[in-house]
Design a protein around this motif. Structure first.
Motif: not given
Length: 467
Positions: A292, A295, A335
Motif C-alpha cells: 500500500h 502507508i 494518507v
C-alpha cells in the motif's frame, strides 16, 4: 413676507468689502489656513514625458523578474523525454510588461534579484532564465513568509550558493550512477523475469540519497528514518545501505521450496545500517513497507517523533525523516494529505520532512496527467502546508545534487517540509514482467531511443576532460 436671511450673513457678496477691511484692521481674527497634506507639484510638461516612460519601463523590469519567480518552472527544461514542446507563458514575455527590443541594452535596477544591483535588460533576462528555466527550478512564491522566499531566491539566483563541482565531486557522481545502473543490469540478466521494480531511468536517486545522507551528517543529524515504496528499494538497500541484494535474491529463491516459510517479498524489506560518511557517522533505518505504497509515511513520522523524544531532540536537529514517493501515489493517496496535515502540529511535528518524488511520469499504465490528477504537478499537494518544491531533471545529476543541498539546508534552517520532484522515466514496465510498449507505445519509443543517465553524464565529463 418673511425676508431672506442670506444678505445678513458672511456668505452674501455684499459683505466682501467689510470683511476685507476687517482683516486688514484685525488680522488676528482671521484663522491661519490649514497645512497642506500633499506637497504641491508642478504641472507635467512635455519635457517630463521621457522620465515617466523610464519609470514605467523600470516597473516592467521588476514585474518581469517577479514573473519568472512565479512561472519560470513552467518553461523549465525538466522532462528528460522532451515529450512536449516548451509552452509559451505570456507572463514571461517581456512585451507583456511593456518592454521592447529597444530596451534590451538599457540598464535598470534589479530590485531583490541576486547579483548586480543594476544591469541591462538583456542580462537580467539571461539571469532569471538561468535561475528558473534550466534543469532545476522551484515553486515557492505560494509561501506567505517573505523571509523564506528571500532565502530561497538567494540560493536559486546566485551562483555563490551553488555547490562547487570540482573533479572529485563529478567523478563521485559518475561512480554513483555506474553503481546504480550496474546493479539493475546484473539483476536483470541473473534473475530473468523476477519482479524487482527497477530504478532504471531514475538512477539519479542514488547520488541524491547518498549526498543527502552525507550533508545531513555534516549538519548534525545522527539518525534518519527512511520510508519508501517498492520502486528502487533494492537499489537503495544495496547502494545506499550496503545490504547485499544478490544474497537477498538467492535466499528468496531457496526459501520458495519451504512450504511453511512465512515472510514478505524482497522489495518490501526494511534494513538499518550505521554509515560512515565524509560528513561523519549516521544511522539510517529503512522501514518495512507493504504494497500500500504511501502507508509507510505516518509510520516513519511516528518513529522519528519517538526517537526525538527519547533523545530530547525538541526541534529535530538530531533525527530527521525522509520519505520517497511515487508521482501517482503522492497525488492520489489520501494518507499523503493526512500525514502532511500533521506536519506542523504540536503533538506530531518532526522538525520538517524531506520528500523525494520519483516522478517517472507514469502511474502503472497511465501516463497522461489529464487522466490521473486535476492539478498541474503531482507535488501540488505540498502547497497545503506551504512547502516549497524543487523540480529537477533527473538526467542532470549535478542539478540533482544542487537541489539536494538546498533541501537539506532549508529543512535544517526553517524546520519545515520541502519536496524534491525528481523528474525521470521508467525504462521498463510497472514490473519486469510487463511490456509497456503495449500500453504506452509513443512514450516508450522515446525511452528506448534515449541513452541512460550514466551514459549521458559520462559523455559530458569526457567532453569536459574530467574523465
Amino acid at each position: 413676507m418673511k425676508s431672506d436671511s442670506l444678505p445678513a450673513t458672511a456668505l452674501f457678496a455684499g459683505n466682501a468689502d467689510y470683511l476685507i477691511a476687517l482683516e486688514a484692521e484685525r488680522p488676528d481674527l482671521v484663522p491661519p489656513p490649514p497645512p497642506m497634506r500633499f506637497e504641491k507639484k508642478e504641472a507635467v510638461t512635455v519635457s517630463d514625458l521621457p522620465l515617466l516612460k523610464c519609470e514605467a519601463t523600470q516597473v516592467g523590469v521588476l514585474q518581469l523578474i517577479n514573473a519568472y519567480r512565479f512561472h519560470g518552472f513552467r518553461a523549465a527544461d525538466l522532462d528528460p523525454l522532451h515529450r512536449l514542446p516548451t509552452p509559451h507563458i505570456p507572463e514571461l514575455d517581456p512585451s507583456n510588461h511593456g518592454l521592447t527590443p529597444a530596451d534590451l541594452d538599457t540598464e535598470y535596477e534589479t530590485g531583490s534579484l541576486a547579483g548586480p544591483q543594476r544591469d541591462t535588460l538583456r542580462n537580467i533576462i539571461a539571469r532569471v532564465k538561468s535561475a528558473y528555466c534550466g534543469t532545476l527550478s522551484a515553486e515557492y512564491m505560494h509561501l506567505t513568509d517573505t523571509q523564506q522566499k528571500r532565502w530561497l531566491q538567494k540560493r536559486l539566483e546566485s551562483e555563490d550558493f551553488a555547490p562547487r563541482f570540482d573533479t572529485d565531486l563529478r567523478r563521485w557522481i559518475l561512480e554513483q550512477l555506474t553503481a546504480a545502473e550496474t546493479l539493475e543490469k546484473t539483476l536483470h540478466t541473473r534473475f530473468v523475469g523476477q519482479k524487482r521494480f527497477s530504478l532504471e531511468g531514475g538512477e539519479s536517486l542514488i547520488p541524491l540519497l547518498n549526498d543527502l545522507i552525507e550533508q545531513s551528517a555534516r549538519a548534525g543529524i545522527q539518525e534518519i528514518g527512511l520510508g519508501m515504496a517498492h520502486r528502487g528499494r533494492l537499489n537503495v538497500l544495496h547502494n545506499v545501505l550496503g545490504r547485499s541484494v544478490i544474497e537477498l535474491f538467492e535466499h528468496a529463491h531457496h526459501d520458495e521450496v519451504e512450504a511453511n516459510k512465512s515472510g514478505d517479498v524482497k522489495y518490501h524489506q526494511g534494513f538499518a545500517a550505521d554509515l560512515n560518511t565524509a560528513g561523519g557517522p549516521i544511522r539510517v533505518a529503512l522501514a518495512f513497507n507493504p504494497s500500500h505504497l504511501e502507508i509507510v509515511n505516518p509510520v516513519v513520522e511516528g518513529w522519528v517523533r519517538a526517537q526525538q523524544q527519547r533523545r530530547g531532540d525538541r526541534d529535530g536537529r538530531q533525527v530527521m525523516p525522509i520519505l520517497i514517493h511515487g508521482d501517482a501515489a503522492f497525488a492520489g493517496q489520501g494518507v499523503v494529505m493526512e500525514t502532511l496535515n500533521m506536519a506542523a502540529t504540536r503533538g506530531f511535528r518532526t522538525g520538517g520532512t524531506i520528500h523525494i518524488v520519483i516522478n517517472n511520469q507514469i502511474g502503472f499504465t497511465t501516463s497522461d496527467p489529464r487522466d490521473s490528477r486535476s492539478s498541474l504537478y503531482c507535488t501540488d499537494v505540498m502547497k497545503m502546508v506551504e512547502g516549497p518544491v524543487l523540480h529537477v531533471n533527473g538526467d542532470d545529476p549535478e542539478a540533482v545534487v544542487r537541489a539536494t543541498r538546498i533541501a537539506i539546508e532549508y529543512r535544517m534552517f526553517w524546520k519545515r517540509d520541502i519536496a524534491i520532484d525528481l523528474i525521470c522515466y521508467r525504462r521498463l514496465g510497472h514490473n519486469e514482467q510487463d511490456e509497456p510498449m503495449a500500453t504506452q507505445p509513443l512514450m516508450y519509443r522515446r525511452i528506448n531511443a534515449l541513452p541512460s543517465t550514466r551514459t549521458l553524464y559520462a559523455e559530458r565529463l569526457v567532453a569536459q576532460q574530467v574523465v
